[in-house]
Enzyme design. Structure first.
Site, PDB file in Angstrom:
ATOM      1  N   TYR A  28       0.805  -1.227   0.000  1.00  0.00           N
ATOM      2  CA  TYR A  28       0.000   0.000   0.000  1.00  0.00           C
ATOM      3  C   TYR A  28       0.839   1.278   0.000  1.00  0.00           C
ATOM      4  O   TYR A  28       0.423   2.283   0.559  1.00  0.00           O
ATOM      5  CB  TYR A  28      -0.919   0.015   1.225  1.00  0.00           C
ATOM      6  N   LYS A  79       2.692 -14.436   3.720  1.00  0.00           N
ATOM      7  CA  LYS A  79       3.094 -15.358   2.662  1.00  0.00           C
ATOM      8  C   LYS A  79       4.621 -15.481   2.702  1.00  0.00           C
ATOM      9  O   LYS A  79       5.318 -15.263   1.712  1.00  0.00           O
ATOM     10  CB  LYS A  79       2.576 -14.805   1.319  1.00  0.00           C
ATOM     11  N   ASP A 129      -2.820 -18.159   2.401  1.00  0.00           N
ATOM     12  CA  ASP A 129      -3.727 -18.971   1.576  1.00  0.00           C
ATOM     13  C   ASP A 129      -4.375 -20.070   2.408  1.00  0.00           C
ATOM     14  O   ASP A 129      -5.593 -20.254   2.394  1.00  0.00           O
ATOM     15  CB  ASP A 129      -2.996 -19.539   0.348  1.00  0.00           C
ATOM     16  N   ASP A 165      -6.154  -7.129   4.743  1.00  0.00           N
ATOM     17  CA  ASP A 165      -7.334  -6.637   4.024  1.00  0.00           C
ATOM     18  C   ASP A 165      -8.212  -7.821   3.618  1.00  0.00           C
ATOM     19  O   ASP A 165      -9.423  -7.842   3.848  1.00  0.00           O
ATOM     20  CB  ASP A 165      -6.859  -5.857   2.787  1.00  0.00           C
ATOM     21  N   ASP A 174     -12.157  -9.392   5.379  1.00  0.00           N
ATOM     22  CA  ASP A 174     -13.415  -9.599   4.643  1.00  0.00           C
ATOM     23  C   ASP A 174     -13.812 -11.077   4.689  1.00  0.00           C
ATOM     24  O   ASP A 174     -14.982 -11.415   4.887  1.00  0.00           O
ATOM     25  CB  ASP A 174     -13.264  -9.204   3.166  1.00  0.00           C
TER      26      ASP A 174
HETATM   27  C1  IPM Z   1     -10.581  -1.486   3.339  1.00  0.00           C
HETATM   28  C2  IPM Z   1     -10.789  -1.144   1.900  1.00  0.00           C
HETATM   29  C3  IPM Z   1      -9.682  -0.206   1.423  1.00  0.00           C
HETATM   30  C4  IPM Z   1      -8.381  -0.957   1.521  1.00  0.00           C
HETATM   31  C5  IPM Z   1      -9.943   0.379   0.016  1.00  0.00           C
HETATM   32  C6  IPM Z   1     -11.254   1.117  -0.069  1.00  0.00           C
HETATM   33  C7  IPM Z   1      -8.825   1.280  -0.440  1.00  0.00           C
HETATM   34  O1  IPM Z   1     -10.862  -2.294   1.140  1.00  0.00           O
HETATM   35  O2  IPM Z   1     -10.589  -0.570   4.180  1.00  0.00           O
HETATM   36  O3  IPM Z   1     -10.440  -2.657   3.667  1.00  0.00           O
HETATM   37  O4  IPM Z   1      -7.969  -1.651   0.600  1.00  0.00           O
HETATM   38  O5  IPM Z   1      -7.750  -0.851   2.566  1.00  0.00           O
HETATM   39 MN    MN Z   2     -10.892  -4.144   2.315  1.00  0.00          MN
END
Ligand code: IPM
Ligand code: MN
Length: 379
Positions: free
Chosen positions: A157, A204, A237, A261, A265
């Site tokens: 990032y 990883k 993974d 990230d 999710d």
């Molecule tokens: C998150 C989002 C962000 C990220 C995006 C919107 C840039 O996915 O906060 O998890 O990748 O960090």
């Molecule tokens: Mn995200």
């Protein structure tokens, strides 16, 4: 010390961001009234829709307002025009076009040094996991209760991409300083939680040399400074399937930015979905709280999206502010807001479509109102 008044910058952003944030702010205002705390809330327009209109990310002086605030609340960023995501034009500070809204998310994280992105994965009673298909297993609440600590300033990032022969290359940057502080944050959290006292390092490192360094620093700090905590390791993974198959194994998980990230999710699948997934971007001096679901343009403006992630992010903010300023009022408020949400989930009536289906669904604003009402009975 408790403060006379707390200044909060609210960044509604794009898509469903403004709708869900409005509900979080309604509960925040009720909190102020019920627990006798003065909040000065300033809303600043921003995100892709703002960029599309003004060709800047947000009004001049907005970043300085974030610096000055006691805490920041973010809705979501990411805007589409005719089905296409709005990107900024090439230019400073990044040579490449970036998602408009980058300044609110990525630059705030980096410039305010919000190095730990704290993302709890917690299944509340009454909530079902979100795995469809033939899998019949339903986890019991209490068995999905871990926290992902995502390093929030570097890894992939950095915003740098260079031209190379035949393509482009984006570096993966891992420094000792950034790794030490984020793994310390994770180890200290495992101590404070006092549950399994275990931290799992997820990266990883079998392939990415920079991740190998992350793992080495993790091991070094863990062994030297946290002998009471168990060190655990997983490649990202494999972790993705373990966190679905066996979520109860985990207590605190620490990961470099991109892996963090993805696994946060993925983890939301076992905890009621993205409609309940929250995050706090935490540094030593500043913090920004956000639902992690994104702007979901196709649901925008329908008063339909689940506001509970935004409300629970606001709840995390109350807890963070209360701890930082040793303000009992805020700590109590944080506890009550969480209880209000928990009760609503347990009753299973006033919830959005993602949790109880389209037919029985309440509106976003109705769920916000229901949380506020519960809070009033609990305060
Ligand atoms: C998150 C989002 C962000 C990220 C995006 C919107 C840039 O996915 O906060 O998890 O990748 O960090
Ligand atoms: Mn995200």
């Amino acid at each position: 010390m408790a403060k006379e008044s707390y200044s909060i910058v609210a960044l509604p952003g794009d898509g469903i961001g403004p709708e869900v944030l409005a509900q979080a702010l309604r509960v925040l205002r009720a909190t102020g009234e019920l627990f006798n705390v003065n909040f000065q809330i300033e809303e600043i327009p921003c995100g892709g829709h703002y960029y599309a209109e003004h060709e800047i990310e947000w009004p001049e002086g907005s970043f300085e307002k974030c610096v000055a605030a006691d805490a920041i609340l973010l809705g979501a960023v990411g805007h589409e025009v005719d089905g296409k995501t709005v990107f900024t034009k090439p230019g400073k500070p990044y040579p490449e076009p970036q998602l408009a809204g980058f300044a609110q998310v990525i630059l705030n994280r980096q410039k305010l040094d919000l190095y730990a992105n704290v993302r709890p994965v917690k299944l509340y009673p009454g909530v079902k996991h979100k795995i469809h298909g033939e899998l019949k297993q339903v986890w019991e609440p209490g068995k999905v209760d871990y926290v992902v600590i995502r390093e929030n300033t570097e890894d992939a990032y950095t915003g740098e991409t260079v031209e190379i022969a035949g393509g482009r290359m984006t570096p993966i940057k891992i420094t000792r300083a950034a790794t030490e502080r984020v793994v310390r944050y994770a180890f200290n959290l495992a101590r404070r939680r006092n549950k399994q006292k275990k931290v799992t390092c997820v990266e990883k490192s079998n392939i990415v040399g920079a991740h190998r360094f992350f793992r080495e620093v993790f091991r070094e700090i863990g062994q030297r400074e946290f002998p009471d905590i168990t060190l655990d390791y997983a490649y990202v993974d494999a972790f993705c399937q373990w966190q679905i198959r066996n979520p109860e194994w985990y207590d605190v998980v620490v990961a470099p930015n991109l892996a963090g990230d993805i696994i946060s999710d993925n983890g939301a699948t076992t905890a009621g979905g993205l409609g309940l997934a929250v995050g706090g971007n935490i540094g030593d001096e500043h913090a920004m709280f956000e639902p992690i679901h994104g702007s979901a343009p196709k649901h925008a403006g329908k008063d339909k999206a689940n506001p509970l992630a935004a409300i629970l992010s606001m709840q995390m903010m109350l807890d963070w502010l209360g701890t930082r300023h040793q303000d009992e009022r805020l700590l109590r408020a944080a506890e009550k807001v969480e209880t209000a949400v928990e009760e609503l989930l347990k009753e299973g009536k006033t919830l959005t479509y993602d949790l109880i289906g389209e037919e029985k669904a309440s509106r976003c604003s109705e769920v916000g109102a229901a949380v506020e009402m519960k809070l009033r009975t609990l305060a």
